[in-house]
Design an enzyme around this catalytic site. Sequence first.
Site, mmCIF file in Angstrom:
data_model
loop_
_atom_site.group_PDB
_atom_site.id
_atom_site.type_symbol
_atom_site.label_atom_id
_atom_site.label_comp_id
_atom_site.label_asym_id
_atom_site.label_seq_id
_atom_site.Cartn_x
_atom_site.Cartn_y
_atom_site.Cartn_z
ATOM 1 N N ASP A 114 0.702 -1.126 -0.153
ATOM 2 C CA ASP A 114 -0.052 -0.021 -0.052
ATOM 3 C C ASP A 114 1.009 1.246 -0.060
ATOM 4 O O ASP A 114 1.758 1.399 0.709
ATOM 5 C CB ASP A 114 -0.872 -0.051 1.390
ATOM 6 C CG ASP A 114 -1.860 -0.991 1.162
ATOM 7 O OD1 ASP A 114 -1.854 -1.874 0.101
ATOM 8 O OD2 ASP A 114 -3.023 -1.158 2.198
ATOM 9 N N ASP A 146 -14.598 -3.299 -1.531
ATOM 10 C CA ASP A 146 -14.300 -2.922 -0.208
ATOM 11 C C ASP A 146 -15.762 -2.714 0.526
ATOM 12 O O ASP A 146 -16.334 -1.702 0.300
ATOM 13 C CB ASP A 146 -13.691 -1.666 -0.212
ATOM 14 C CG ASP A 146 -12.192 -1.877 -1.092
ATOM 15 O OD1 ASP A 146 -11.974 -2.888 -1.221
ATOM 16 O OD2 ASP A 146 -11.852 -0.839 -1.530
#
Length: 243
Positions: free
Chosen positions: A10, A131
């Site tokens: 990330d 998500d």
Amino acid sequence: MSFTIYPAIDMRGGKCVRLEQGDFDKETIYGENPFEIAGQFAEAGASWIHMVDLDGAKEGSRQNAEFVLQAARRLNSRIQIGGGIRSEADVKYYLDQGVDRVIIGSLAVSDIETTKELLAKYGSRIAIGLDARDGYVSTAGWLEQSEIKAVDLAKELVEAGARTFIYTDIAKDGMLAGPNTKEIVRLAEEAGGDVIASGGIKDLGDLQELKQYRDRNVAGSIVGKALYTNQFTLEDALDLEVE
């Protein structure tokens, strides 16, 4: 059916970071150069590397693409990227420069027709990022909550040609509390596409549990914080890919 481990990178501000439950105020920096981390994962034998442009997800445009393209061009691992991909131009930008798969998340909610057109054009090189918070899809780097159920969106996109989904339970992400296996399996069975689990992996036992459902469309797992905090090695995780 195979089960693939995806080590995660990330990216925020040009660094390799992890957030807790997607909270930008709960960030830990684990590396100063995302490409160097990707190189370590490739050297360990990862067939895929999962990269996320957190700045891109928040801003709606590419912010950390240089590290993604370096990895795609210079490493043997296949690269998938999500975050800030809001148009066909963004998809083409990555795919034309060696990235293997692009993840569409917010766009699938804000413009499902364009998403369907992209699926028709690029096929398996597109993955859909789901998500979810309490079963409903969140967008814009998890900062906005939609009224669309992850399962319903997945079903509609499977009919449009989607084959790969990345399902993240936001409540689990970055918490080392175990995956939401029940929801992951339910989505995989009801939607009919391959589901890559994301969020909450704390130990090899979690991966072994998920792997048991590979014949029910659970195709792999993304692993992030557990690697960075040395809960287990990537090599040990990759051993689970082998039958």
